[in-house]
Design an enzyme around this catalytic site. Structure first.
Site, short mmCIF file in Angstrom:
data_model
loop_
_atom_site.label_atom_id
_atom_site.label_comp_id
_atom_site.label_asym_id
_atom_site.label_seq_id
_atom_site.Cartn_x
_atom_site.Cartn_y
_atom_site.Cartn_z
N TYR A 85 -1.30 0.32 10.72
CA TYR A 85 -1.59 -0.37 9.45
C TYR A 85 -0.41 -0.25 8.49
O TYR A 85 0.03 -1.24 7.89
CB TYR A 85 -2.86 0.25 8.81
CG TYR A 85 -3.09 -0.16 7.38
CD1 TYR A 85 -3.77 -1.33 7.07
CD2 TYR A 85 -2.64 0.64 6.32
CE1 TYR A 85 -3.99 -1.70 5.74
CE2 TYR A 85 -2.85 0.28 4.99
CZ TYR A 85 -3.53 -0.89 4.71
OH TYR A 85 -3.73 -1.26 3.40
N SER B 286 0.81 -1.23 0.00
CA SER B 286 0.00 0.00 0.00
C SER B 286 0.84 1.27 0.00
O SER B 286 1.92 1.33 0.61
CB SER B 286 -0.86 -0.01 1.27
OG SER B 286 -1.38 1.26 1.54
N GLU C 120 0.20 3.60 1.75
CA GLU C 120 0.26 4.02 3.15
C GLU C 120 1.65 3.75 3.72
O GLU C 120 2.04 4.36 4.72
CB GLU C 120 -0.83 3.26 3.93
CG GLU C 120 -1.14 3.77 5.30
CD GLU C 120 -1.81 5.15 5.33
OE1 GLU C 120 -1.83 5.75 6.41
OE2 GLU C 120 -2.28 5.62 4.28
P1 NDP Z 1 -11.39 -4.59 2.10
O1 NDP Z 1 -11.32 -4.01 3.47
O2 NDP Z 1 -12.57 -4.31 1.24
O3 NDP Z 1 -11.26 -6.18 2.23
C1 NDP Z 1 -10.41 -6.79 3.17
C2 NDP Z 1 -10.59 -8.29 3.10
O4 NDP Z 1 -9.72 -8.91 4.05
C3 NDP Z 1 -12.02 -8.76 3.43
O5 NDP Z 1 -12.38 -9.78 2.55
C4 NDP Z 1 -11.87 -9.32 4.84
O6 NDP Z 1 -12.79 -10.32 5.15
C5 NDP Z 1 -10.46 -9.91 4.73
N1 NDP Z 1 -9.89 -10.23 6.04
C6 NDP Z 1 -9.87 -9.44 7.15
N2 NDP Z 1 -9.31 -10.10 8.17
C7 NDP Z 1 -8.98 -11.35 7.72
C8 NDP Z 1 -8.39 -12.50 8.29
N3 NDP Z 1 -8.02 -12.52 9.59
N4 NDP Z 1 -8.20 -13.60 7.53
C9 NDP Z 1 -8.58 -13.59 6.23
N5 NDP Z 1 -9.16 -12.53 5.61
C10 NDP Z 1 -9.35 -11.42 6.35
O7 NDP Z 1 -10.04 -4.19 1.35
P2 NDP Z 1 -9.78 -3.89 -0.20
O8 NDP Z 1 -10.45 -4.90 -1.03
O9 NDP Z 1 -10.02 -2.45 -0.44
O10 NDP Z 1 -8.20 -4.08 -0.28
C11 NDP Z 1 -7.61 -5.35 -0.57
C12 NDP Z 1 -6.18 -5.38 -0.06
O11 NDP Z 1 -5.45 -4.34 -0.67
C13 NDP Z 1 -6.04 -5.15 1.45
O12 NDP Z 1 -4.94 -5.91 1.87
C14 NDP Z 1 -5.72 -3.67 1.57
O13 NDP Z 1 -4.99 -3.42 2.74
C15 NDP Z 1 -4.87 -3.48 0.32
N6 NDP Z 1 -4.88 -2.16 -0.26
C16 NDP Z 1 -6.07 -1.55 -0.58
C17 NDP Z 1 -6.06 -0.33 -1.20
C18 NDP Z 1 -7.34 0.37 -1.57
O14 NDP Z 1 -7.28 1.57 -1.85
N7 NDP Z 1 -8.47 -0.32 -1.61
C19 NDP Z 1 -4.79 0.35 -1.55
C20 NDP Z 1 -3.62 -0.40 -1.19
C21 NDP Z 1 -3.68 -1.61 -0.58
P3 NDP Z 1 -14.14 -10.06 6.02
O15 NDP Z 1 -15.18 -9.63 5.04
O16 NDP Z 1 -14.42 -11.39 6.62
O17 NDP Z 1 -13.81 -8.99 7.02
P1 GDR Z 2 -6.85 5.70 3.55
O1 GDR Z 2 -8.39 5.87 3.14
O2 GDR Z 2 -6.62 5.96 4.99
O3 GDR Z 2 -6.06 6.52 2.57
O4 GDR Z 2 -6.62 4.15 3.32
P2 GDR Z 2 -9.60 6.68 3.80
O5 GDR Z 2 -10.62 6.80 2.74
O6 GDR Z 2 -10.02 6.08 5.10
O7 GDR Z 2 -8.95 8.11 4.13
C1 GDR Z 2 -8.44 8.96 3.11
C2 GDR Z 2 -8.19 10.35 3.67
O8 GDR Z 2 -9.44 10.97 3.97
C3 GDR Z 2 -9.32 11.66 5.21
N1 GDR Z 2 -10.63 11.83 5.84
C4 GDR Z 2 -11.44 10.82 6.22
N2 GDR Z 2 -11.33 9.48 6.11
C5 GDR Z 2 -12.34 8.70 6.56
N3 GDR Z 2 -12.27 7.39 6.45
N4 GDR Z 2 -13.46 9.26 7.15
C6 GDR Z 2 -13.62 10.61 7.30
O9 GDR Z 2 -14.62 11.08 7.81
C7 GDR Z 2 -12.57 11.43 6.79
N5 GDR Z 2 -12.38 12.78 6.73
C8 GDR Z 2 -11.21 13.00 6.16
C9 GDR Z 2 -8.38 10.77 6.03
O10 GDR Z 2 -7.82 11.50 7.12
C10 GDR Z 2 -7.37 10.37 4.96
O11 GDR Z 2 -6.38 11.37 4.86
C11 GDR Z 2 -7.09 3.46 2.18
C12 GDR Z 2 -7.34 2.00 2.59
O12 GDR Z 2 -7.96 1.32 1.53
C13 GDR Z 2 -6.03 1.30 2.91
O13 GDR Z 2 -6.28 -0.08 3.14
C14 GDR Z 2 -5.09 1.48 1.73
O14 GDR Z 2 -3.87 0.84 1.98
C15 GDR Z 2 -4.88 2.95 1.44
O15 GDR Z 2 -6.14 3.53 1.14
C16 GDR Z 2 -3.96 3.18 0.23
#
Ligand code: NDP
Ligand code: GDR
Length: 328
Positions: free
Chosen positions: A151, A127, A129
């Site tokens: 995270y 990520s 992050e």
């Molecule tokens: P989501 O939060 O939508 O999905 C996370 C998944 O992980 C869910 O299916 C959840 O299952 C599963 N999970 C949680 N805990 C466990 C566990 N103990 N064992 C097995 N599975 C588990 O995430 P995204 O689809 O958005 O992201 C996918 C991956 O990419 C994640 O690793 C995230 O950190 C990473 N990522 C995401 C980004 C984004 O912008 N979306 C950017 C960069 C990285 P359950 O439904 O049971 O909770």
């Molecule tokens: P992020 O996503 O932390 O980048 O992680 P999120 O959408 O939670 O926050 C993005 C930015 O928005 C600001 N923010 C708020 N965020 C949330 N959730 N709720 C609020 O009310 C709010 N107001 C302002 C946050 O401070 C932050 O700066 C996502 C996840 O998918 C991670 O798993 C992944 O790795 C990274 O993106 C890349």
């Protein structure tokens, strides 16, 4: 027929990736946790051809069992506790799942694959992050990592473990450093979906306002459907590697609000947005912008959906969903 095992099948990316792999003719297995997972029916409905296996990233033996059933050519490790804000209050479980869970999965793959390590290709969902307090703008594969949340720290562990398994054992292991990617399937706790849902509800008269945290944070937001294609492309390369996947553009939360509200005809949203310290983070990542040059040149990857199209797609989806839910 190639076979793939996806962890995190119930999440946003797991669903898009399964659709992509099924369309390419893969046999797709998904790992699902818990004895009565509330998302089970959603997966069944959206991707009925995915075969679900029970398992948890913190339960090593369940991962070995899943590998023995799926016999995958490719493993996509998408499972994680992924909500950054949650990770401060739940740092230990975040480390166990998002960090050590990667080691459990890649070690399970190594043991399962035995002498022929390259028969199973491994993708780790790293990520942006990890860049945290950014040391370079834009961020690329070589940029120094400086995570700012539990995270982010856990993801750094998983990233370096993936590289270490590649270098130590010669595994085909790739780390995709993906910047934020969103879609109508994004969880409502993340800011884009929180905004698109609220804007839809405000315009339908179902909600008065929205309460957010830091409006000045900037993110490089892309469309999840485009990003899962980059994951697949990484595993089709002759060797594992690390790739930044991003749009190369950054936008603030204010710009997100501008586009979302304008789509429902509201130009001045100041009185509709409140701020609360509850949604501020102990340490913020202020500016993320990725350089996707390597992914473009080596993988032939390009993003298809731009930021305004993404935001309007999400608002449109939530308008339809809220109308259906509320009979409007
Ligand atoms: P989501 O939060 O939508 O999905 C996370 C998944 O992980 C869910 O299916 C959840 O299952 C599963 N999970 C949680 N805990 C466990 C566990 N103990 N064992 C097995 N599975 C588990 O995430 P995204 O689809 O958005 O992201 C996918 C991956 O990419 C994640 O690793 C995230 O950190 C990473 N990522 C995401 C980004 C984004 O912008 N979306 C950017 C960069 C990285 P359950 O439904 O049971 O909770
Ligand atoms: P992020 O996503 O932390 O980048 O992680 P999120 O959408 O939670 O926050 C993005 C930015 O928005 C600001 N923010 C708020 N965020 C949330 N959730 N709720 C609020 O009310 C709010 N107001 C302002 C946050 O401070 C932050 O700066 C996502 C996840 O998918 C991670 O798993 C992944 O790795 C990274 O993106 C890349």
């Amino acid at each position: 027929m190639p076979s793939a095992l996806i962890t995190g099948i119930t999440g946003q990316d797991g669903l898009y990736l399964s659709e992509l792999l099924l369309a390419k003719g893969y046999e797709v297995y998904g790992l699902i946790r818990g004895q009565n997972n509330p998302k089970y029916e959603l997966v069944r409905e959206l991707v009925p051809d995915v075969k679900l296996l029970t398992g948890d990233l913190t339960d090593f033996s369940s991962l070995i069992r899943a590998l023995e059933v799926a016999k995958p050519d490719e493993v996509y490790n998408l499972g994680a506790i992924s909500f950054v804000a949650y990770s401060w209050e739940n740092a230990l479980v975040t480390s166990d799942v998002t960090g050590k869970g990667v080691l459990n999965m890649i070690e399970a793959v190594r043991l399962y694959a035995g002498d022929d390590l390259n028969q199973v290709k491994f993708y780790q969902a790293s990520s942006s992050e990890m860049f945290g307090k950014v040391q370079e703008v834009p961020q690329r594969e070589s940029t120094l990592l400086w995570p700012r949340s539990p995270y982010g720290v856990a993801k750094v562990f998983g990233h370096y473990m993936t590289i270490n398994y590649r270098e130590s054992y010669g595994m085909h292991a790739s780390s995709g450093i993906l910047f934020n990617h969103e879609s109508p399937r994004r969880g409502p706790e993340f800011v884009t979906r929180k905004v698109s849902q609220a804007v839809a509800r405000i315009s339908l008269g179902l909600q008065e306002d929205i309460t957010l945290g830091n409006l000045d944070a900037k993110r490089d937001w892309g469309f999840a459907g485009d990003y899962v294609d980059a994951m697949w492309r990484m595993l089709q390369q002759p060797e594992g590697d690390d790739y930044v996947v991003a749009t190369g553009e950054t936008h603030s939360i204010r710009e997100l609000l501008d586009i979302a509200f304008a789509h429902v005809g509201i130009e001045d949203w100041g009185h509709l947005v409140k701020q609360d310290p509850r949604f501020m983070r102990p340490a913020e990542v202020d500016l993320l912008i990725g350089d996707p040059t390597k992914a473009q040149e080596k993988l032939g990857w390009t993003r298809q959906v731009d930021f305004p199209t993404l935001v309007t797609m999400m608002v449109e989806n939530d308008l339809a969903e809220q109308r259906a839910l509320n009979g409007r």
